[in-house]
Motif scaffolding. Structure first.
Motif, PDB file in Angstrom:
ATOM      1  N   ASN A  39       0.921  -1.242   0.064  1.00 34.38           N
ATOM      2  CA  ASN A  39      -0.053   0.096  -0.070  1.00 34.38           C
ATOM      3  C   ASN A  39       0.802   1.251   0.138  1.00 34.38           C
ATOM      4  OD1 ASN A  39      -2.736  -1.448   0.118  1.00 34.38           O
ATOM      5  ND2 ASN A  39      -2.026  -1.920   2.152  1.00 34.38           N
ATOM      6  N   GLY A  40       1.589   1.604  -1.179  1.00 34.95           N
ATOM      7  CA  GLY A  40       2.382   2.780  -1.292  1.00 34.95           C
ATOM      8  C   GLY A  40       3.479   2.427  -2.069  1.00 34.95           C
ATOM      9  N   ASP A  41       4.369   3.503  -2.181  1.00 38.90           N
ATOM     10  CA  ASP A  41       5.577   3.515  -3.152  1.00 38.90           C
ATOM     11  C   ASP A  41       6.558   2.387  -2.519  1.00 38.90           C
ATOM     12  OD1 ASP A  41       4.580   5.526  -4.879  1.00 38.90           O
ATOM     13  OD2 ASP A  41       5.509   7.207  -3.780  1.00 38.90           O
ATOM     14  N   LEU A  42       7.378   1.866  -3.179  1.00 36.77           N
ATOM     15  CA  LEU A  42       8.186   0.876  -3.162  1.00 36.77           C
ATOM     16  C   LEU A  42       9.631   1.311  -3.497  1.00 36.77           C
ATOM     17  CD1 LEU A  42       8.349  -1.980  -1.287  1.00 36.77           C
ATOM     18  CD2 LEU A  42       7.737  -2.920  -3.649  1.00 36.77           C
ATOM     19  N   GLU A  43      10.466   1.392  -2.727  1.00 38.36           N
ATOM     20  CA  GLU A  43      11.945   1.392  -3.385  1.00 38.36           C
ATOM     21  C   GLU A  43      12.691   0.129  -2.457  1.00 38.36           C
ATOM     22  OE1 GLU A  43      15.599   4.495  -3.066  1.00 38.36           O
ATOM     23  OE2 GLU A  43      13.649   4.989  -2.513  1.00 38.36           O
ATOM     24  N   CYS A  44      13.435  -0.427  -3.566  1.00 39.35           N
ATOM     25  CA  CYS A  44      14.236  -1.638  -3.113  1.00 39.35           C
ATOM     26  C   CYS A  44      15.169  -2.018  -4.411  1.00 39.35           C
ATOM     27  CB  CYS A  44      13.194  -2.885  -3.058  1.00 39.35           C
ATOM     28  SG  CYS A  44      12.088  -3.462  -4.455  1.00 39.35           S
ATOM     29  N   VAL A  45      15.911  -3.022  -3.703  1.00 41.31           N
ATOM     30  CA  VAL A  45      16.951  -3.663  -4.881  1.00 41.31           C
ATOM     31  C   VAL A  45      16.204  -4.576  -5.606  1.00 41.31           C
ATOM     32  CG1 VAL A  45      19.235  -4.658  -4.904  1.00 41.31           C
ATOM     33  CG2 VAL A  45      18.797  -3.528  -2.947  1.00 41.31           C
ATOM     34  N   HIS A  46      15.570  -5.566  -5.314  1.00 47.44           N
ATOM     35  CA  HIS A  46      14.899  -6.515  -6.242  1.00 47.44           C
ATOM     36  C   HIS A  46      13.502  -6.805  -5.911  1.00 47.44           C
ATOM     37  CE1 HIS A  46      18.979  -7.483  -7.809  1.00 47.44           C
ATOM     38  NE2 HIS A  46      19.478  -7.818  -6.477  1.00 47.44           N
ATOM     39  N   PHE A  47      12.702  -6.724  -6.851  1.00 46.13           N
ATOM     40  CA  PHE A  47      11.161  -7.189  -6.685  1.00 46.13           C
ATOM     41  C   PHE A  47      10.889  -8.157  -7.338  1.00 46.13           C
ATOM     42  CE2 PHE A  47       6.882  -6.854  -7.921  1.00 46.13           C
ATOM     43  CZ  PHE A  47       6.107  -6.655  -6.587  1.00 46.13           C
ATOM     44  N   ARG A  48      10.278  -9.298  -6.709  1.00 46.02           N
ATOM     45  CA  ARG A  48       9.810 -10.490  -7.477  1.00 46.02           C
ATOM     46  C   ARG A  48       8.574 -10.952  -6.881  1.00 46.02           C
ATOM     47  NH1 ARG A  48      13.044 -14.948  -9.816  1.00 46.02           N
ATOM     48  NH2 ARG A  48      11.703 -17.046  -9.722  1.00 46.02           N
ATOM     49  N   THR A  49       7.645 -11.197  -7.797  1.00 43.65           N
ATOM     50  CA  THR A  49       6.372 -11.838  -7.740  1.00 43.65           C
ATOM     51  C   THR A  49       6.348 -13.437  -8.052  1.00 43.65           C
ATOM     52  OG1 THR A  49       5.126  -9.863  -7.792  1.00 43.65           O
ATOM     53  CG2 THR A  49       3.888 -11.707  -8.281  1.00 43.65           C
ATOM     54  N   GLY A  57       1.358   1.985  -5.443  1.00 39.15           N
ATOM     55  CA  GLY A  57       2.357   3.007  -5.609  1.00 39.15           C
ATOM     56  C   GLY A  57       3.282   2.728  -6.800  1.00 39.15           C
ATOM     57  N   GLY A  58       4.605   3.452  -6.778  1.00 43.50           N
ATOM     58  CA  GLY A  58       5.314   3.178  -7.801  1.00 43.50           C
ATOM     59  C   GLY A  58       6.692   2.311  -7.348  1.00 43.50           C
ATOM     60  N   ILE A  59       7.229   1.666  -8.191  1.00 44.81           N
ATOM     61  CA  ILE A  59       8.534   0.832  -7.990  1.00 44.81           C
ATOM     62  C   ILE A  59       9.704   1.697  -8.437  1.00 44.81           C
ATOM     63  CG2 ILE A  59       9.612  -1.387  -8.090  1.00 44.81           C
ATOM     64  CD1 ILE A  59       6.711  -2.591  -8.610  1.00 44.81           C
ATOM     65  N   GLN A  60      10.691   1.756  -7.445  1.00 48.99           N
ATOM     66  CA  GLN A  60      12.151   2.116  -7.874  1.00 48.99           C
ATOM     67  C   GLN A  60      13.150   1.030  -7.465  1.00 48.99           C
ATOM     68  OE1 GLN A  60      13.393   6.103  -7.382  1.00 48.99           O
ATOM     69  NE2 GLN A  60      15.329   5.739  -7.527  1.00 48.99           N
ATOM     70  N   ALA A  61      13.518   0.328  -8.275  1.00 46.31           N
ATOM     71  CA  ALA A  61      14.556  -0.821  -8.051  1.00 46.31           C
ATOM     72  C   ALA A  61      15.609  -1.040  -9.196  1.00 46.31           C
ATOM     73  CB  ALA A  61      13.594  -2.132  -7.813  1.00 46.31           C
ATOM     74  N   GLU A  62      16.588  -2.071  -8.592  1.00 45.27           N
ATOM     75  CA  GLU A  62      17.453  -2.507  -9.583  1.00 45.27           C
ATOM     76  C   GLU A  62      16.719  -3.554 -10.794  1.00 45.27           C
ATOM     77  OE1 GLU A  62      21.026  -4.135  -8.383  1.00 45.27           O
ATOM     78  OE2 GLU A  62      21.675  -2.467  -7.020  1.00 45.27           O
ATOM     79  N   SER A  63      15.969  -4.237 -10.158  1.00 45.98           N
ATOM     80  CA  SER A  63      15.250  -5.297 -11.027  1.00 45.98           C
ATOM     81  C   SER A  63      13.849  -5.528 -10.355  1.00 45.98           C
ATOM     82  CB  SER A  63      15.990  -6.652 -11.173  1.00 45.98           C
ATOM     83  OG  SER A  63      15.945  -7.314  -9.801  1.00 45.98           O
ATOM     84  N   VAL A  64      13.045  -5.775 -11.271  1.00 47.53           N
ATOM     85  CA  VAL A  64      11.599  -6.280 -11.123  1.00 47.53           C
ATOM     86  C   VAL A  64      11.373  -7.429 -12.068  1.00 47.53           C
ATOM     87  CG1 VAL A  64       9.012  -5.742 -11.526  1.00 47.53           C
ATOM     88  CG2 VAL A  64      10.535  -3.950 -10.472  1.00 47.53           C
ATOM     89  N   GLN A  65      11.084  -8.580 -11.420  1.00 44.97           N
ATOM     90  CA  GLN A  65      10.666  -9.940 -12.123  1.00 44.97           C
ATOM     91  C   GLN A  65       9.217 -10.371 -11.610  1.00 44.97           C
ATOM     92  OE1 GLN A  65      13.709 -12.978 -12.115  1.00 44.97           O
ATOM     93  NE2 GLN A  65      15.330 -11.382 -11.473  1.00 44.97           N
ATOM     94  N   VAL A  66       8.429 -10.551 -12.655  1.00 39.36           N
ATOM     95  CA  VAL A  66       7.065 -10.928 -12.494  1.00 39.36           C
ATOM     96  C   VAL A  66       6.968 -12.395 -12.950  1.00 39.36           C
ATOM     97  CG1 VAL A  66       4.670 -10.576 -13.165  1.00 39.36           C
ATOM     98  CG2 VAL A  66       6.235  -8.795 -12.692  1.00 39.36           C
ATOM     99  N   HIS A  67       6.799 -13.445 -12.049  1.00 45.06           N
ATOM    100  CA  HIS A  67       6.281 -14.661 -12.474  1.00 45.06           C
ATOM    101  C   HIS A  67       5.389 -15.026 -11.775  1.00 45.06           C
ATOM    102  CE1 HIS A  67      10.568 -15.898 -13.236  1.00 45.06           C
ATOM    103  NE2 HIS A  67      10.921 -14.907 -12.555  1.00 45.06           N
ATOM    104  N   GLY A  68       4.038 -14.541 -12.679  1.00 44.23           N
ATOM    105  CA  GLY A  68       2.711 -14.735 -12.179  1.00 44.23           C
ATOM    106  C   GLY A  68       1.878 -13.497 -12.679  1.00 44.23           C
ATOM    107  N   VAL A  69       1.196 -12.742 -11.587  1.00 42.25           N
ATOM    108  CA  VAL A  69       0.467 -11.641 -12.266  1.00 42.25           C
ATOM    109  C   VAL A  69       0.875 -10.537 -11.226  1.00 42.25           C
ATOM    110  CG1 VAL A  69      -1.844 -10.718 -12.419  1.00 42.25           C
ATOM    111  CG2 VAL A  69      -1.384 -13.154 -13.034  1.00 42.25           C
ATOM    112  N   SER A  70       1.062  -9.203 -11.495  1.00 45.09           N
ATOM    113  CA  SER A  70       1.331  -8.411 -10.973  1.00 45.09           C
ATOM    114  C   SER A  70       0.614  -6.918 -11.418  1.00 45.09           C
ATOM    115  CB  SER A  70       2.768  -8.070 -10.981  1.00 45.09           C
ATOM    116  OG  SER A  70       3.404  -6.788 -10.001  1.00 45.09           O
ATOM    117  N   LYS A  71       0.089  -6.083 -10.609  1.00 41.43           N
ATOM    118  CA  LYS A  71      -0.735  -5.155 -11.072  1.00 41.43           C
ATOM    119  C   LYS A  71       0.393  -3.674 -10.233  1.00 41.43           C
ATOM    120  CE  LYS A  71      -4.825  -2.413 -11.556  1.00 41.43           C
ATOM    121  NZ  LYS A  71      -6.347  -2.586 -11.199  1.00 41.43           N
TER     122      LYS A  71
END
Length: 246
Positions: A39-49, A57-71
């Protein structure tokens, strides 16, 4: 189940296992294994679903990986954006590298150094890249602008305008394409209002205007007008209504 926090250096890891929600924030690695909401903006190194995720919110990261469904409701700003399932971003995506092996829906603009699509993508705004390659299909409501554009048409695709240096649009070999069409009931054709570049080769493309230096219109094309400076060649199976050397 709420998120589980694990300390790594100066930042926490965030893991949602099963079903749960948490607030946004600054983390090291974020993993959602199951169904989770941020519930909000996300800042991280790696994001994985690895299941189903929603980020309010938004995402600021080195990598975003979606294995499934992500909104994702906000802007995605990353070094690598990789989709092996279904991703929906309701704002802009800015990434050095974009790889879509499933389907991505971007409600804003897409800006990247390299875009590789082996599936499908829908973009409401413009798409800008140094290299843009597709083996599948796409729908871009405004302009595709890239230095090198290579498209293998496995399904019907649409874009308002294409601009680039080298533009190659082909239909895959008949034997492979026939198998794909039989399984998925797809046809490979591109429609655009205008295509402009230096070196252009087109197959199974419908366009109002094609402008460039060296232009080769291949089989299955229907072009209203060609404007070229250097050389022009047209396949006997192509239809070009008007051709002008400038």
């Amino acid at each position: 189940m709420e998120g589980l926090w694990m300390k790594t250096g100066s930042k926490n890891n965030l893991v949602i296992a099963g079903s749960g929600s948490t607030s946004g924030g600054n983390y090291n690695d974020v993993k959602i294994n199951g169904e989770g909401r941020v519930n909000g903006d996300l800042e991280c190194v790696h994001f994985r679903t690895n299941g189903k995720s929603e980020v309010k919110g938004g995402i600021q990261a080195e990598s975003v990986q979606v294995h499934g469904v992500s909104k994702v409701a906000g802007e995605v700003k990353v070094q690598q954006f990789k989709v092996n399932g279904h991703a929906e971003v309701q704002a802009d995506v800015k990434s050095e590298e974009v790889k879509v092996y499933g389907y991505a829906e971007i409600k804003g603009r897409l800006s990247s150094e390299e875009v590789e699509i082996k599936g499908g993508v829908s973009i409401k705004g413009d798409c800008e890249a140094e290299r843009f390659s597709v083996k599948g299909g796409f729908h871009i409501e405004h302009m595709l602008n890239a230095g090198n554009i290579a498209i293998d048409l496995y399904r019907t695709s649409k874009v308002k305008e294409i601009g680039g240096e080298k533009i190659t649009i082909r239909k895959p070999s008949h034997s492979l394409l026939d198998k794909v069409k039989m399984i998925f009931n797809l046809s490979g054709e591109l429609s655009a209002e205008s295509i402009e570049g230096d070196d252009i080769y087109l197959e199974h493309t419908r366009a109002k205007v094609v402008r460039g230096n060296h232009i080769h219109i291949g089989p299955g094309c229907e072009i209203d007008r060609v404007e070229y400076k250097g050389s022009f060649k047209s396949d006997k199976e192509a239809k070009v209504r008007d051709c002008v050397q400038q």
